[in-house]
Design a protein around this motif. Structure first.
Motif, mmCIF file in Angstrom:
data_model
loop_
_atom_site.group_PDB
_atom_site.id
_atom_site.type_symbol
_atom_site.label_atom_id
_atom_site.label_comp_id
_atom_site.label_asym_id
_atom_site.label_seq_id
_atom_site.Cartn_x
_atom_site.Cartn_y
_atom_site.Cartn_z
ATOM 1 N N GLU A 73 -25.516 6.142 -13.432
ATOM 2 C CA GLU A 73 -25.907 4.783 -13.063
ATOM 3 C C GLU A 73 -25.677 4.517 -11.579
ATOM 4 O OE1 GLU A 73 -25.216 2.598 -17.398
ATOM 5 O OE2 GLU A 73 -23.842 2.185 -15.738
ATOM 6 N N SER A 74 -25.363 5.596 -10.829
ATOM 7 C CA SER A 74 -25.196 5.528 -9.365
ATOM 8 C C SER A 74 -24.195 4.460 -8.941
ATOM 9 C CB SER A 74 -26.564 5.257 -8.707
ATOM 10 O OG SER A 74 -27.479 6.272 -9.031
ATOM 11 N N ASP A 78 -18.880 7.614 -3.658
ATOM 12 C CA ASP A 78 -19.170 8.795 -2.850
ATOM 13 C C ASP A 78 -20.647 9.198 -2.903
ATOM 14 O OD1 ASP A 78 -19.357 9.768 -5.408
ATOM 15 O OD2 ASP A 78 -17.633 11.100 -5.270
ATOM 16 N N GLY A 79 -21.463 8.471 -3.680
ATOM 17 C CA GLY A 79 -22.895 8.731 -3.717
ATOM 18 C C GLY A 79 -23.300 10.031 -4.374
ATOM 19 N N LEU A 80 -22.468 10.604 -5.224
ATOM 20 C CA LEU A 80 -22.807 11.851 -5.904
ATOM 21 C C LEU A 80 -24.073 11.702 -6.731
ATOM 22 C CD1 LEU A 80 -19.547 13.463 -7.367
ATOM 23 C CD2 LEU A 80 -21.039 14.379 -5.600
ATOM 24 N N THR A 81 -24.907 12.734 -6.718
ATOM 25 C CA THR A 81 -26.072 12.796 -7.591
ATOM 26 C C THR A 81 -25.811 13.861 -8.652
ATOM 27 O OG1 THR A 81 -27.127 14.394 -6.102
ATOM 28 C CG2 THR A 81 -27.656 12.052 -5.779
ATOM 29 N N GLU A 85 -22.662 20.756 -9.071
ATOM 30 C CA GLU A 85 -21.439 20.507 -8.309
ATOM 31 C C GLU A 85 -20.861 19.124 -8.640
ATOM 32 O OE1 GLU A 85 -24.225 21.781 -7.114
ATOM 33 O OE2 GLU A 85 -23.426 23.826 -6.986
ATOM 34 N N ALA A 86 -21.740 18.162 -8.930
ATOM 35 C CA ALA A 86 -21.253 16.825 -9.272
ATOM 36 C C ALA A 86 -20.499 16.835 -10.597
ATOM 37 C CB ALA A 86 -22.423 15.846 -9.345
ATOM 38 N N TYR A 87 -21.005 17.585 -11.564
ATOM 39 C CA TYR A 87 -20.315 17.660 -12.853
ATOM 40 C C TYR A 87 -18.984 18.400 -12.730
ATOM 41 C CZ TYR A 87 -23.954 15.479 -15.629
ATOM 42 O OH TYR A 87 -24.822 14.549 -16.168
ATOM 43 N N ILE A 88 -18.927 19.387 -11.865
ATOM 44 C CA ILE A 88 -17.639 20.052 -11.604
ATOM 45 C C ILE A 88 -16.658 19.052 -10.990
ATOM 46 C CG2 ILE A 88 -16.509 21.763 -10.132
ATOM 47 C CD1 ILE A 88 -18.911 23.590 -10.591
ATOM 48 N N PRO A 161 -33.594 4.862 -12.076
ATOM 49 C CA PRO A 161 -34.866 5.601 -12.042
ATOM 50 C C PRO A 161 -35.091 6.348 -10.741
ATOM 51 C CG PRO A 161 -35.225 3.226 -11.833
ATOM 52 C CD PRO A 161 -33.783 3.405 -12.183
ATOM 53 N N ALA A 162 -34.356 5.988 -9.704
ATOM 54 C CA ALA A 162 -34.557 6.634 -8.404
ATOM 55 C C ALA A 162 -33.938 8.019 -8.325
ATOM 56 C CB ALA A 162 -33.977 5.752 -7.294
ATOM 57 N N LEU A 163 -33.168 8.421 -9.352
ATOM 58 C CA LEU A 163 -32.523 9.726 -9.313
ATOM 59 C C LEU A 163 -33.575 10.833 -9.298
ATOM 60 C CD1 LEU A 163 -29.571 9.287 -11.847
ATOM 61 C CD2 LEU A 163 -29.425 9.488 -9.364
#
Length: 573
Positions: A73-74, A78-81, A85-88, A161-163
């Protein structure tokens, strides 16, 4: 990435992947963290479509789900997508944040507030409801919008939706069991209610309690109000409600009998029905399943205890083992080639646990399945074991190395366990510490350190001395006075435990009348508040002295302890 993993891993990415997190208290939750870490490295977490959780698995499952919700949901600063690497990074945060919550000791903290203790003594407010509040406060609150209740209906993930890279949006199913009908009960962000399946048969206990959907326009106003009030903490608490230890969670206002009488739904631990969480995945028609099973394995007893309580508990363990065997047989019968199964108790190679694989695994299977504090040594070893076991099993399935170049291992705190394993002296100390972890109470004393005993001895000197002095001033009391004092003490005990035994006492008219008169006499005196204060004081002593001391002795890095605790215990280095 797909090309590096022939077989199960690549096939799972093309199907509907379900993840089951079993029950087993905090021991199970910490084991699951190691499994989640390896799945994150293999980039499988982004593919999970359904997460089914039970008991201890529900605590970590809900915590992880809220982290994923925050990511998709952003809402992260830190703005992670949602990349691998984000899931780690998510699991790194779970590794530290969840352990910090575990080390608050939910079991003892249930009785740390004198006002809430008094409520539990005199009202229909159970320790199960108190635990629901504590789960929210120490695990879930920090991942939610400040000041707002974490309602179950607000749980579904609504990704932005912008992801650019949108992974699979998972469904979370928290499983409990109804005492009313003996069926599986599901909490989700879309509905609550009993779930039918191939394990149901017409055994005369009535129809299923139909699922109540949050968006159902046919609900009455009271039903909608009650449904909207269910929180994530309550769902998790119901899933963890071990019968005989915690009072069943009560849900009223959702159902009525054919005669229009309200049904009080009573919920207990989901492990009573299915401790692996697999039945819900079967119901969701998952094509591929990963099951992380940290339930208590049935242990051999050459000479079983034949005492009444011990025999009953052993019989229950055997029954639960048979239920587990039936569920797993169904899993392997359905999709042997499309499932991955990791069980706490499975052997791992010497590469994972050098020089002491069998003793270490055995020690981990004996660690308590409880909701109290776990030290760094206990937690990290459980995480490390789950990580190595799941990695090894998946490598065997796909005939690839555990550490392929395309999926390098991340930096996990629990990998520091390796340094303990390769050193003979430190490995021996670790084994001793894990052996102590099998005890549910007074663990710090089993470490055989002199300081805990010195504290207790010193603390007892004053009250014992004062008591002996006061008794020396009193004239000898006749036996009937001591008898009257004993009856009063037992009466106070009965009153203080009203949620457990008042229903039993009320079945006997003389006891019912006596108890009610006693309650009327004691309430104006503030006895519930005094008993609540006493319980809170005892809990405070345990949490702030003996529990902190146990965590101190089992810390990997004592600098990581909260500043106040570090300053207090630094004098005992």
């Amino acid at each position: 990435m797909d090309g590096a993993y022939p077989g199960f891993l690549s096939a799972a990415r093309g199907g509907k992947l379900g993840l089951a997190l079993s029950g087993g208290g905090f021991r199970a939750a910490l084991f699951h963290i190691g499994v989640l870490a390896r799945l994150a490295e293999l980039d499988l977490l982004r593919e999970v479509a359904v997460i089914s959780t039970v008991s201890g698995g529900s605590i970590i499952g809900a915590y992880y789900y809220l982290k994923v919700k925050e990511l998709l949901e952003s809402r992260r600063q830190d703005g992670l997508t949602p990349t691998r690497e984000a899931y780690i990074q998510l699991i790194r945060e779970v590794e530290t944040g969840f352990l910090a919550g575990v080390q608050q000791n939910m079991r003892m903290r249930t009785f740390a507030d004198r006002r809430q203790n008094a409520r539990m003594l005199r009202q229909r407010y159970s320790p199960t409801e108190r635990l629901a509040e504590l789960y929210t406060q120490h695990f879930f609150e920090s991942l939610w919008e400040s000041g707002k209740p974490i309602r179950l209906r607000d749980l579904p993930i609504k990704p932005k939706p912008a992801l650019a890279q949108l992974p699979t949006v998972p469904l979370l199913i928290i499983n409990a069991t109804t005492l009313n009908h003996g069926h599986l009960w599901q909490f989700t962000g879309a509905h609550v209610g009993e779930a039918g399946g191939r394990y149901e048969w017409d055994h005369g206990l009535g129809p299923l309690l139909a699922k109540r959907y949050f968006d159902d326009p046919g609900l009455s106003a009271p039903q909608r109000h009650r449904l909207d009030a269910i929180t994530l903490g309550q769902a998790v608490s119901a899933s963890c409600c071990v019968p005989g230890i915690f009072e069943p969670l009560s849900l009223t206002g959702l159902y009525e009998t054919e005669q229009g009488e309200p049904i009080d739904v009573r919920l207990v631990d989901g492990g009573v029905y299915d401790n692996q969480g697999l039945v819900s995945l079967f119901g969701e028609d998952c094509t591929h399943i990963i099951c992380s099973d940290a339930s208590d394995p049935l242990k051999k007893q050459p000479t079983p205890n034949v005492g009444l309580l011990s025999a009953a508990m052993r019989a229950n363990e055997i029954m639960m083992d048979r239920i587990r065997a039936k569920t797993l047989a169904d899993l392997f019968g359905r999709c042997r080639e499309r499932c991955a199964f990791f069980h706490l108790g499975d052997e791992v190679g010497e590469a994972a646990f050098p020089y002491a694989a069998q003793p270490l695994v055995k020690a981990l299977t004996y660690i308590r399945t409880d909701l109290d504090s776990f030290t760094d040594l206990e937690a990290y070893t459980l995480m490390y074991y789950g990580y190595r076991l799941s990695g090894g099993k998946l490598a065997e399935r796909d005939e690839v190395l555990p550490e392929p170049p395309s999926a390098p291992p991340a930096e996990w705190n629990f990998l520091t366990v390796w340094d303990l394993l390769v050193d003979e002296q430190r490995r021996g100390e670790l084994l001793k510490h894990l052996a102590v972890g099998a005890n549910p109470f007074f663990k710090v004393f089993y470490l055989k350190k002199p300081l805990p005993y010195a504290i207790v001895f010193t603390a007892l000197l004053f009250p014992v001395g004062v008591t002996l002095f006061l008794f020396s001033l009193l004239p000898p009391l006749p036996p009937w006075v001591w008898g009257a004092l004993g009856v009063l003490a037992l009466s106070l005990l009965a009153y203080s435990q009203n949620t457990r035994i008042i229903q039993l006492l009320d079945r006997i008219p003389p006891f019912r009348r006596t108890r009610r008169r006693l309650a009327r006499a004691l309430t104006p005196l503030g006895v519930p508040m005094l008993l609540g204060l006493l319980g809170a004081v005892i809990t405070w002593v345990h949490l702030n002295i003996f529990d902190r001391m146990f965590l101190w002795y089992g810390a990997v890095d004592r600098r990581r302890l909260p500043s106040g605790k570090k300053a207090f215990w630094s004098r005992f280095k």
